[in-house]
Design a protein around this motif. Structure first.
Motif, PDB file in Angstrom:
ATOM      1  N   MET A 182       0.853  -1.169   0.000  1.00 14.46           N
ATOM      2  CA  MET A 182       0.000   0.000   0.000  1.00 14.46           C
ATOM      3  C   MET A 182       0.898   1.232   0.000  1.00 14.46           C
ATOM      4  O   MET A 182       1.823   1.325   0.799  1.00 14.46           O
ATOM      5  CB  MET A 182      -0.899  -0.028   1.240  1.00 14.46           C
ATOM      6  N   GLY A 183       0.625   2.151  -0.886  1.00 15.54           N
ATOM      7  CA  GLY A 183       1.426   3.365  -0.966  1.00 15.54           C
ATOM      8  C   GLY A 183       1.177   4.289   0.194  1.00 15.54           C
ATOM      9  O   GLY A 183       0.215   4.149   0.950  1.00 15.54           O
ATOM     10  N   ARG A 184       2.053   5.263   0.367  1.00 13.77           N
ATOM     11  CA  ARG A 184       1.950   6.190   1.499  1.00 13.77           C
ATOM     12  C   ARG A 184       0.678   7.018   1.432  1.00 13.77           C
ATOM     13  O   ARG A 184       0.037   7.270   2.452  1.00 13.77           O
ATOM     14  CB  ARG A 184       3.179   7.111   1.518  1.00 13.77           C
ATOM     15  N   GLY A 185       0.265   7.422   0.246  1.00 13.05           N
ATOM     16  CA  GLY A 185      -0.955   8.226   0.110  1.00 13.05           C
ATOM     17  C   GLY A 185      -2.198   7.460   0.516  1.00 13.05           C
ATOM     18  O   GLY A 185      -3.056   7.971   1.221  1.00 13.05           O
ATOM     19  N   ARG A 186      -2.295   6.207   0.073  1.00 10.49           N
ATOM     20  CA  ARG A 186      -3.447   5.382   0.429  1.00 10.49           C
ATOM     21  C   ARG A 186      -3.432   5.029   1.912  1.00 10.49           C
ATOM     22  O   ARG A 186      -4.471   4.981   2.568  1.00 10.49           O
ATOM     23  CB  ARG A 186      -3.457   4.118  -0.423  1.00 10.49           C
ATOM     24  N   GLN A 187      -2.252   4.813   2.452  1.00  6.85           N
ATOM     25  CA  GLN A 187      -2.118   4.491   3.878  1.00  6.85           C
ATOM     26  C   GLN A 187      -2.547   5.684   4.727  1.00  6.85           C
ATOM     27  O   GLN A 187      -3.275   5.530   5.709  1.00  6.85           O
ATOM     28  CB  GLN A 187      -0.683   4.102   4.181  1.00  6.85           C
TER      29      GLN A 187
END
Length: 58
Positions: free
Chosen positions: A1-6
């Protein structure tokens, strides 16, 4: 999971915790925790040491 989605997921969860109201059944919680108003604190170790220190009080 990318930082933005996290970060978005954490933000969503934080908003839910902050703004949602939860109905808590406190009587059910007391029963689950085993707490009752009739229960009194009983010191199970008190009888072992009561005789030992009676001589010092006199």
């Amino acid at each position: 999971m990318g930082r933005g989605r996290q970060k978005a997921k954490h933000t969503k969860i934080a908003r839910e915790l902050k703004y949602d109201t939860y109905n808590v059944n406190f009587s059910s919680l007391e029963k689950e925790l085993g707490h009752s108003d009739d229960d009194q604190y009983v010191d199970k170790w008190a009888d072992q040491y009561s005789d030992e220190y009676e001589d010092e009080k006199a």
